[in-house]
Design an enzyme around this catalytic site. Structure first.
Site, short mmCIF file in Angstrom:
data_model
loop_
_atom_site.label_atom_id
_atom_site.label_comp_id
_atom_site.label_asym_id
_atom_site.label_seq_id
_atom_site.Cartn_x
_atom_site.Cartn_y
_atom_site.Cartn_z
N CYS A 97 0.83 -1.21 0.00
CA CYS A 97 0.00 0.00 0.00
C CYS A 97 0.86 1.26 0.00
CB CYS A 97 -0.95 0.01 1.20
SG CYS A 97 -0.14 0.02 2.80
N HIS A 148 19.19 0.38 0.67
CA HIS A 148 17.76 0.71 0.63
C HIS A 148 16.92 -0.52 0.92
CE1 HIS A 148 14.04 2.67 -0.56
NE2 HIS A 148 13.79 1.63 -1.36
#
Length: 423
Positions: free
Chosen positions: A50, A97
């Site tokens: 999401c 990351h």
């Protein structure tokens, strides 16, 4: 080849954009196949939640542009729409990351635990659909090990606060007493399970779980003493719901303005609190225009989330340190693997020279030549052939004043313990 991480997330794009580039589970196989078919792309994995859509690829130096173009084509978006909100990381920055994502340092809710499970699902999907090769396989495994270390050695996961918790916490600002409230939960995944648990612990009066398949809804509702329904039964359940929280993987909205209007009339305009956690959204944005509807999306949960972020900042700093160590370890292993490939090629070359010289010597012996002369000739040929290439390149490096090459050659080629001709 280059390791590339490319994507958009809640920091760079609003939910209206994120929902346009989200991948549904049914799209993943085709998406991975298309990604792997792009020129120069050797490996690929897709993470879609999401809050983010990210592509992890092993590709050539031109891969970033091709992959960004492909992402736009796959979802029918123009280049400018994506370029404004896309980010990319290369090699060790890409590895860093991924590790930060895995431990929740890049999440809306700092340290939230759900993302690691979602990342493992993305890894399994990439494996299942032949997206992974050695590079991404090792990176994901290393990332999972670092995430486990962070969870074990820091307090980043203590008293976990998720988007689900934030949604229920926001509802508590509107409903003083959950014991008088009825909740309708749409979906039966991990997020809705967390929502159900938080509402149950808060003492909600009635819990209804709506899902496409009744069986999954029954399993979840039964755990908390609730009722299970299918999506077709939502209009009737909506008439009794004070709280609606939705999180599905549906490609189109489940609750429309007309359905909610009809429910409000039946409720005599008693208000409904709604949180749409899904991306793409489950509730049409126009629903928020209705009186007596308080509609929030995942992007509206910042106040609750920021409070969580402040409490977890010390643990986050510790996690960043562990991640830096993890990135360094991964880089070292990657360099060792790179040297291993070079060593293997060098040894294969040497073995080829040896085998050729041996065959010539055996043929000479078979013809009856003097063994001493054959051995002497073999030793001379081997030495000359092994030294010819490095000697030629050293002369070229000297002429070009490549002192770095000459210094490296001295380290690699000169054995101080070897006997010299002057000895």
């Amino acid at each position: 080849m280059t390791l590339l991480a490319l994507g958009i997330n809640h920091k760079t794009a609003a939910v209206e954009v994120r929902e346009q580039v989200a991948f549904t589970p049914s799209q993943l196989e085709a998406a991975l196949a298309e990604l792997r078919a792009l020129p120069g792309v050797e490996e690929a994995a897709v993470l879609s939640t999401c809050n983010r859509t990210e592509l992890y690829c092993v590709t050539d130096s031109q891969g970033e542009g091709r992959i960004l173009d492909w992402l736009g084509r796959f979802h029918g978006l123009g280049d400018e729409d994506l370029t404004r909100c896309a980010y990319h990381y290369l090699d060790h920055d890409a590895a860093r990351h991924l590790m930060r994502v895995a431990v929740g340092l890049d999440s809306m809710v700092l340290g939230e635990p759900q993302i690691l499970g979602q990342l493992k699902d993305a890894y399994q999907a990439a494996r299942q659909h032949s997206g992974l090769g050695g590079e991404l396989e090792r990176l994901f495994q290393h990332t999972f090990a670092v995430a486990k270390q962070v969870r074990t050695e820091t307090g980043i996961g203590e008293n976990p606060v998720s988007v689900a918790y934030a949604a229920v916490s926001m509802a508590s600002h509107i409903f003083d007493d959950f014991s008088d409230s009825r909740a309708l939960l749409i979906g039966a995944g991990e997020t809705i399970e967390l929502v159900a648990r938080h509402l149950h612990e808060a003492g909600v009066r009635e819990l209804v779980v709506a899902n496409r398949t009744r069986e999954r809804a029954e399993r979840l509702a039964g755990e908390f003493g609730g009722t299970a329904i299918t999506l077709n039964e939502i209009p009737h359940a909506l008439e009794r719901a004070d709280i609606v929280i939705s999180s599905t993987a549906a490609p189109l909205p489940i609750l429309g303005k007309g359905m909610v209007e009809r429910a409000l009339k039946k409720r005599r305009h008693r208000p409904i609190f709604m949180v749409d956690i899904a991306v793409p959204r489950d509730i049409e944005p126009q629903v928020g225009e209705l009186s007596d509807i308080f509609l929030y999306t995942v992007d509206d949960l910042h106040e609750v989330i920021e409070e969580n972020r402040r409490h977890r900042q010390v643990a986050a700093d510790q996690a960043e340190s562990l991640i830096e160590h993890g990135v360094g370890s991964w880089q070292h292993e990657r360099r060792v693997r790179g040297a291993g490939q070079l060593i293997r090629r060098y040894r294969e070359q040497g073995e080829g020279i040896r085998a050729e010289a041996e065959a010539q010597a055996l043929a000479q012996l078979a013809r009856g030549e003097d063994p001493q002369r054959v051995v002497s000739r073999l030793a001379s040929q081997l030495a000359n052939r092994l030294m010819h290439g490095p000697t030629l390149r050293l002369r070229e490096a000297s002429g070009a004043e490549r002192h770095d090459v000459i210094a490296a050659a001295e380290t690699l080629l000169i054995d101080p313990s070897a006997p010299s001709q002057d000895a």
